[in-house]
Design an enzyme around this catalytic site. Sequence first.
Site, PDB file in Angstrom:
ATOM      1  N   HIS A 151       0.842  -1.214   0.000  1.00  0.00           N
ATOM      2  CA  HIS A 151       0.000   0.000   0.000  1.00  0.00           C
ATOM      3  C   HIS A 151       0.871   1.256   0.000  1.00  0.00           C
ATOM      4  O   HIS A 151       0.469   2.296   0.525  1.00  0.00           O
ATOM      5  CB  HIS A 151      -0.953   0.017   1.207  1.00  0.00           C
ATOM      6  CG  HIS A 151      -1.653  -1.280   1.416  1.00  0.00           C
ATOM      7  ND1 HIS A 151      -2.832  -1.587   0.781  1.00  0.00           N
ATOM      8  CD2 HIS A 151      -1.315  -2.374   2.143  1.00  0.00           C
ATOM      9  CE1 HIS A 151      -3.207  -2.815   1.121  1.00  0.00           C
ATOM     10  NE2 HIS A 151      -2.296  -3.314   1.936  1.00  0.00           N
ATOM     11  N   SER A 270      13.502  21.522 -13.001  1.00  0.00           N
ATOM     12  CA  SER A 270      12.377  22.422 -13.199  1.00  0.00           C
ATOM     13  C   SER A 270      12.882  23.738 -13.779  1.00  0.00           C
ATOM     14  O   SER A 270      14.018  24.140 -13.527  1.00  0.00           O
ATOM     15  CB  SER A 270      11.699  22.655 -11.849  1.00  0.00           C
ATOM     16  OG  SER A 270      11.080  23.914 -11.820  1.00  0.00           O
TER      17      SER A 270
END
Length: 477
Positions: A151, A270
């Site tokens: 999970h 970025s």
Amino acid sequence: MTDILRGKRLEPMDELALKITSSVEADKRIQKAVVYINMAHVLALYNARAISKEDMTKIMKALSEELGGFPLDYRYEDVHMSLEQDLSLKIGDIAGHIGLAKSRNDQVATAIRLELREELLSLMESLEALIENILNVSSENVKTFFITFTHLQPAQASTGAHWLLSYAWAFLRDMERLKMAYAMVDMSPMGSAANAGSLVPIDRYEEAEMLGFSGLIENTLDAVSARDFIFDALYSITSISLNLSKLSADIIAFMSLGILDLDDKFVSTSSIMPQKRNPVVAEIVRSKSSILMSNLIGAMEIVRGLNSSYNLDLQEITPKLWASIDEISMILKVMSGMVLGIKFNQKKAEELAKKAFVTASDLAEFISLKYSVPFREAHHIVGEAVKGSEEGEELASTLIELLKQKGINVNAEEINKILNPTISIESKITAGGPHPKESLRQINMINLKLKEFEDFVSTSKRKIEKTYQMMINKGWY
Ligand code: ARG
């Protein structure tokens, strides 16, 4: 121009209609295969006494020159008619013999199979390269501490090799799938003509052998109709892409946690945030499985509800096949490079392991085994201790206290030993588990299997090469 196909039967086709029904763009991929098929066919016609030796010789010579290329023109609909057209320009009317006992229906099915055979072999080579790189990085990291997740929450103690090897096995199964797809592709439809054979006593078995096929699609109607071999190939490719997608998703998540890093060659930054190292390549690879899956489903959708035999709908399947092959080749190669640059951040993984109690299950097992406490009870005791620890208490002392209430005396030393994530790896003996010895054993096993696939690929390639050479060399002498 006099239309080689429409002859005196039909007036010229509408220009746009011609464009949308032409397959010349996708046909580039099968251009050579079509020439080889025609060579085999001309030899088969000669062996069936359907054409003279002189004509066979002339056509074979001209065909061998066509292997160097010929114009593909949409006005002739496809590669098959473009070849006949070009051949007739070169050797005149005798070129027309190549149409005897042959249809574009059996020819295209055969050509796709010939090209796909080679594409599958080179995919197997690319997949092997990826698995080899995974094995190389694994062998350097059999003791590198890492954690597993469920999970996407920290789960148990593991190693870098154990994680990577899970992918080596998955890709090995994909290799087996490619090999199974190869067997489905490696059967000849040739000699079926339109769908019910011809008056010419063509030896279909011989024609199959000349093209290096391992078998024959016996029923002539099935031969021109079947495209399931394409679905097998597309499914194998899709399965590889799903595994690559999962690998990419793991890499992205692990990079985000700081427990894994990639080489600069596979990250971007970025335009505004100078600190960023973004796993953009993995993101693209993660998304590609959706394209490959839609090609598989799209191809199957085309045959859903379609009648048997040849329908031009089938022509729309082939570009999906080539597109999927191009995509998967590209992402396999890029991921091979990316895997080689994987760096595990052991320190970060250890910090996270401790913080997230990844050895809690070991502790419950230990208590259950050593003191014959039913596992569920041990699970509850450890769970309670973990909760206390999250609230600021010391795990070992809480646990000692809880066990004391059950009449069990343990010492802090043995508890801390079990809690130690590195010791956990050494203590687990599960076959296929993260113990370094188990990883080394898996690496050996996978290497042996890879060798078998390698032999299969080289034997198959040699067989194909030999059959083509035989046709080029001996045909007309
Ligand atoms: N261009 C076709 C294809 O790619 C070849 C077969 C065409 N047959 C026909 N009868 N029009 O599938």
